[in-house]
Design an enzyme around this catalytic site. Structure first.
Site, mmCIF file in Angstrom:
data_model
loop_
_atom_site.group_PDB
_atom_site.id
_atom_site.type_symbol
_atom_site.label_atom_id
_atom_site.label_comp_id
_atom_site.label_asym_id
_atom_site.label_seq_id
_atom_site.Cartn_x
_atom_site.Cartn_y
_atom_site.Cartn_z
ATOM 1 N N LYS A 13 -24.281 10.835 -4.139
ATOM 2 C CA LYS A 13 -22.959 10.648 -3.538
ATOM 3 C C LYS A 13 -23.088 10.402 -2.035
ATOM 4 O O LYS A 13 -22.398 9.555 -1.479
ATOM 5 C CB LYS A 13 -22.091 11.893 -3.779
ATOM 6 C CG LYS A 13 -21.641 12.071 -5.213
ATOM 7 C CD LYS A 13 -20.724 13.283 -5.302
ATOM 8 C CE LYS A 13 -20.276 13.546 -6.726
ATOM 9 N NZ LYS A 13 -19.446 14.757 -6.820
ATOM 10 N N ASP A 69 -13.999 15.578 -5.654
ATOM 11 C CA ASP A 69 -14.271 15.950 -7.035
ATOM 12 C C ASP A 69 -13.962 14.737 -7.889
ATOM 13 O O ASP A 69 -12.999 14.007 -7.630
ATOM 14 C CB ASP A 69 -13.422 17.153 -7.447
ATOM 15 C CG ASP A 69 -14.041 17.901 -8.631
ATOM 16 O OD1 ASP A 69 -15.265 17.785 -8.844
ATOM 17 O OD2 ASP A 69 -13.310 18.600 -9.344
ATOM 18 N N THR A 70 -14.811 14.518 -8.883
ATOM 19 C CA THR A 70 -14.688 13.335 -9.728
ATOM 20 C C THR A 70 -14.683 13.748 -11.187
ATOM 21 O O THR A 70 -15.393 14.678 -11.570
ATOM 22 C CB THR A 70 -15.881 12.383 -9.465
ATOM 23 O OG1 THR A 70 -15.803 11.911 -8.128
ATOM 24 C CG2 THR A 70 -15.865 11.186 -10.407
ATOM 25 N N PHE A 149 -26.312 7.749 -11.386
ATOM 26 C CA PHE A 149 -26.430 9.143 -11.821
ATOM 27 C C PHE A 149 -25.315 9.473 -12.813
ATOM 28 O O PHE A 149 -24.448 8.641 -13.083
ATOM 29 C CB PHE A 149 -26.376 10.088 -10.607
ATOM 30 C CG PHE A 149 -25.032 10.148 -9.924
ATOM 31 C CD1 PHE A 149 -24.599 9.112 -9.114
ATOM 32 C CD2 PHE A 149 -24.192 11.240 -10.107
ATOM 33 C CE1 PHE A 149 -23.357 9.165 -8.492
ATOM 34 C CE2 PHE A 149 -22.950 11.305 -9.491
ATOM 35 C CZ PHE A 149 -22.530 10.260 -8.673
ATOM 36 N N TYR A 151 -22.750 9.919 -15.536
ATOM 37 C CA TYR A 151 -22.338 9.117 -16.693
ATOM 38 C C TYR A 151 -22.535 7.614 -16.457
ATOM 39 O O TYR A 151 -22.081 6.800 -17.274
ATOM 40 C CB TYR A 151 -20.860 9.378 -17.001
ATOM 41 C CG TYR A 151 -20.555 10.795 -17.458
ATOM 42 C CD1 TYR A 151 -20.576 11.136 -18.798
ATOM 43 C CD2 TYR A 151 -20.228 11.793 -16.538
ATOM 44 C CE1 TYR A 151 -20.278 12.427 -19.228
ATOM 45 C CE2 TYR A 151 -19.935 13.086 -16.946
ATOM 46 C CZ TYR A 151 -19.964 13.393 -18.289
ATOM 47 O OH TYR A 151 -19.667 14.673 -18.706
ATOM 48 N N ARG A 178 -15.123 6.213 -6.261
ATOM 49 C CA ARG A 178 -15.427 6.858 -4.990
ATOM 50 C C ARG A 178 -15.241 5.857 -3.854
ATOM 51 O O ARG A 178 -14.732 6.184 -2.792
ATOM 52 C CB ARG A 178 -16.862 7.417 -5.005
ATOM 53 C CG ARG A 178 -17.125 8.437 -3.912
ATOM 54 C CD ARG A 178 -18.401 9.215 -4.152
ATOM 55 N NE ARG A 178 -18.372 9.945 -5.387
ATOM 56 C CZ ARG A 178 -18.989 9.575 -6.503
ATOM 57 N NH1 ARG A 178 -19.768 8.531 -6.518
ATOM 58 N NH2 ARG A 178 -18.858 10.267 -7.601
HETATM 59 P P1 IMP Z 1 -18.597 16.376 -9.555
HETATM 60 O O1 IMP Z 1 -17.555 15.606 -8.828
HETATM 61 O O2 IMP Z 1 -19.887 16.430 -8.788
HETATM 62 O O3 IMP Z 1 -18.114 17.699 -10.049
HETATM 63 O O4 IMP Z 1 -18.969 15.487 -10.806
HETATM 64 C C1 IMP Z 1 -18.393 15.626 -12.065
HETATM 65 C C2 IMP Z 1 -19.271 14.971 -13.105
HETATM 66 O O5 IMP Z 1 -19.041 13.570 -13.081
HETATM 67 C C3 IMP Z 1 -20.761 15.176 -12.943
HETATM 68 O O6 IMP Z 1 -21.314 15.268 -14.243
HETATM 69 C C4 IMP Z 1 -21.226 13.931 -12.253
HETATM 70 O O7 IMP Z 1 -22.546 13.621 -12.596
HETATM 71 C C5 IMP Z 1 -20.265 12.908 -12.815
HETATM 72 N N1 IMP Z 1 -20.006 11.860 -11.836
HETATM 73 C C6 IMP Z 1 -19.381 11.975 -10.644
HETATM 74 N N2 IMP Z 1 -19.355 10.786 -10.023
HETATM 75 C C7 IMP Z 1 -19.982 9.912 -10.858
HETATM 76 C C8 IMP Z 1 -20.300 8.528 -10.757
HETATM 77 O O8 IMP Z 1 -20.012 7.837 -9.769
HETATM 78 N N3 IMP Z 1 -20.959 8.000 -11.802
HETATM 79 C C9 IMP Z 1 -21.304 8.723 -12.905
HETATM 80 N N4 IMP Z 1 -21.053 9.996 -13.034
HETATM 81 C C10 IMP Z 1 -20.398 10.608 -12.017
#
Ligand code: IMP
Length: 192
Positions: A13, A69-70, A149, A151, A178
């Site tokens: 990120k 958060d994603t 990374f 998904y 993002r």
């Molecule tokens: P967090 O925002 O780090 O909590 O991510 C939540 C989940 O979504 C985690 O399993 C991350 O690996 C995945 N994730 C977040 N951003 C991306 C992305 O840009 N591509 C793929 N997976 C993502």
């Protein structure tokens, strides 16, 4: 140049964000700021979790900062894994296990539509702001590609035939959730 602490230690990120901001701001991830904590994500919405990350770091440092958060939301699974994306297959936060579980859950579904949604929470001089970015797409039948990374190997953004993991950073940034949330953040910061 304005310094912003990024409330994360996710190297992928941080690289994405630095590449998008192209040197307009100095982005300092937690480790570089000398902060060694794992910020919890206790809430049921991306908005609350992003805010929690930014608030925790602002309270610790008094420095302007942002958290994000994603979640990956699928139609067929009523928005799952959503806010649980990181721990979908368990507390190990294992991306391969998460992806496998998602493919299994969608195995007999024709509707593979999905979206990544990112919420960025900024605290600038003590005042909170939020920005959202959405990338529509669908889930591939099987993982493809070895870049990115999480998904990325199973997510195909609308307008492409490639998964995010088959794209380089620049290509992914053109589509990504993002990227869109960050564009809004940058627009806001530039006007400030
Ligand atoms: P967090 O925002 O780090 O909590 O991510 C939540 C989940 O979504 C985690 O399993 C991350 O690996 C995945 N994730 C977040 N951003 C991306 C992305 O840009 N591509 C793929 N997976 C993502």
């Amino acid at each position: 140049m304005q310094k912003l602490i990024f409330a994360s230690n996710n190297q992928h990120k941080t690289e994405e964000i630095r590449s998008l901001l192209q040197g307009r701001f100095t982005i300092i991830p937690l480790a570089e700021a000398g902060i060694d904590i794992d910020i919890p994500e206790p809430y049921h919405t991306l908005e609350e979790n992003a805010r929690e990350k930014a608030t925790t770091i602002y309270n610790l440092t008094g420095t302007s900062c942002f958290g994000e958060d994603t979640g990956l939301e699928t139609n067929a699974l009523n928005g799952e894994p959503g806010v649980k994306s990181a721990r979908y297959a368990g507390d190990g936060r294992d991306p391969a296990a998460n992806t496998e579980k998602l493919l299994r859950a969608l195995a007999d579904r024709t509707d593979r539509e999905a979206r990544f949604r990112t919420v960025i929470s900024l605290i600038l001089d003590g005042i909170p702001y939020q920005f959202e970015g959405i990338c529509e797409g669908h889930i591939a039948e099987e993982p493809r590609g070895d870049q990115g990374f999480g998904y990325d190997p199973v997510f195909i953004p609308l307008g492409s035939r490639l998964t995010f993991a088959e794209m380089n950073l620049e290509e992914k940034n053109q589509y990504s959730h993002r990227g869109k949330a960050l564009e809004k953040l940058v627009e806001f910061l530039i006007k400030k």
